[in-house]
Design an enzyme around this catalytic site. Structure first.
Site, mmCIF file in Angstrom:
data_model
loop_
_atom_site.group_PDB
_atom_site.id
_atom_site.type_symbol
_atom_site.label_atom_id
_atom_site.label_comp_id
_atom_site.label_asym_id
_atom_site.label_seq_id
_atom_site.Cartn_x
_atom_site.Cartn_y
_atom_site.Cartn_z
ATOM 1 C CG ASP A 150 -25.686 -40.505 -12.181
ATOM 2 O OD1 ASP A 150 -24.556 -40.569 -11.665
ATOM 3 O OD2 ASP A 150 -26.571 -41.373 -12.016
ATOM 4 C CG HIS A 151 -22.953 -43.105 -14.334
ATOM 5 N ND1 HIS A 151 -21.784 -43.751 -14.017
ATOM 6 C CD2 HIS A 151 -23.788 -43.322 -13.294
ATOM 7 C CE1 HIS A 151 -21.912 -44.339 -12.840
ATOM 8 N NE2 HIS A 151 -23.117 -44.079 -12.372
ATOM 9 N N GLY A 194 -29.135 -50.723 -9.605
ATOM 10 C CA GLY A 194 -30.271 -51.605 -9.863
ATOM 11 C C GLY A 194 -30.674 -52.394 -8.627
HETATM 12 P P1 13P Z 1 -29.589 -47.295 -7.746
HETATM 13 O O1 13P Z 1 -30.449 -47.389 -8.953
HETATM 14 O O2 13P Z 1 -29.084 -48.620 -7.339
HETATM 15 O O3 13P Z 1 -30.215 -46.525 -6.646
HETATM 16 O O4 13P Z 1 -28.257 -46.502 -8.171
HETATM 17 C C1 13P Z 1 -28.343 -45.154 -8.476
HETATM 18 C C2 13P Z 1 -27.041 -44.628 -8.946
HETATM 19 O O5 13P Z 1 -26.008 -44.930 -8.425
HETATM 20 C C3 13P Z 1 -27.066 -43.679 -10.065
HETATM 21 O O6 13P Z 1 -25.781 -43.321 -10.465
#
Ligand code: 13P
Length: 274
Positions: free
Chosen positions: A80-81, A175
């Site tokens: 992720d990211h 968040g």
């Molecule tokens: P949240 O922490 O808001 O659930 O977001 C998760 C997210 O988008 C991880 O890429």
């Protein structure tokens, strides 16, 4: 089997549901998420951000998932990211079945070029790629710089990069939300009407069930949850330690946290597949 995210998202698009993408931080959250996938019989995507890999080791999480996965519904393992080509390449080599390359802070042409390079490399190894256009709130925005994904640009981005899925900026934030989030569900419809690439919603913790359902109806096929699972883990751990102040063996107080992650993941799975 541990399959590509692309395969799971194609099925989700055809079935008009979304696959939950659940961020893990440690052995116990991996255990909780896998128990939820098993109890529900539904596919999930397990994902780690680069900060998690810096914390626990780049090869640790894929190793835990491979060791603990014991059949049932297919799952995928996703970065992720991903912030650069290096971390994407290392995750691909270590067995991840998809990676996100997040070039959303770059000018459009540079984001396209970076995403295409990662997609070409990933596809040569049968790994799928998520790109991002627009801003997801929370950590990404700087004052005044939030931008929603432009539907025409989304179409161009998908065509030019060959990305297998696209994270969109539609008002969500990573968040804990301060106040009630306003999600541009119409924007998701507009983007989905211009491109077939499966769309990804980030920052889903804290959204109401109704909002999540309407995002899925508009064309979202993958939904990311991190905060909700972290909160479940941490609250359960605090309760467990308070209830057993004499305990010193982690194997005695951590199972409550595993159970809490499992329960939270089951709730998310129920929401995304209903
Ligand atoms: P949240 O922490 O808001 O659930 O977001 C998760 C997210 O988008 C991880 O890429």
């Amino acid at each position: 089997m541990i399959v590509t995210t692309s395969l799971l998202l194609k099925k989700a698009k055809a079935g008009a549901y979304a696959v939950p993408a659940l961020n893990v931080d440690n052995l116990e959250s991996v255990m909780g998420v896998l128990l939820a996938a098993k109890s529900t019989g539904k596919s999930v995507i397990i994902q780690t951000i680069p900060r998690t890999l810096a914390y626990g080791g780049e090869g640790s999480y894929i190793a835990m998932v491979r060791a603990l996965y014991d059949g049932g519904a297919d799952i995928a393992m996703h970065l992720d990211h991903g912030g650069d080509e290096g971390i994407c390449a290392r995750c691909i080599e270590s067995g991840y079945t998809s990676v996100m390359i997040d070039g959303s802070a770059l000018p459009f042409e540079e984001n396209v070029a970076l995403t295409k390079r990662v997609a070409d490399f990933a596809h040569s190894r049968n790994v799928s790629v998520e790109g991002e256009l627009g801003t997801i709130g929370g950590k990404e925005e700087t004052a005044g710089s939030v931008s929603y994904t432009d539907p025409k640009q989304a179409e161009e981005f998908a065509d030019l990069t060959g990305a297998d899925s696209l994270a969109v900026g539609v008002g969500t934030a990573h968040g804990v939300y301060k106040g009630t989030p306003r999600i541009a569900v119409d924007r998701i419809y507009e983007i989905a009407s211009r491109t077939d690439v499966p769309l990804v919603l980030h920052g889903a913790s804290g959204l109401s069930r109704e909002v999540v359902r309407s995002c899925i109806a508009a064309g979202i096929c993958k939904i990311n949850f991190a905060t909700q699972l972290r909160q479940a883990f941490t609250s359960a751990l605090r309760r467990s330690l308070a209830a057993h102040p004499e305990a010193f063996d982690p194997k005695l107080y951590l199972p409550d946290a595993v159970e809490a992650v499992k329960n939270a993941a089951e709730e998310i799975i129920d929401l995304c597949y209903s």
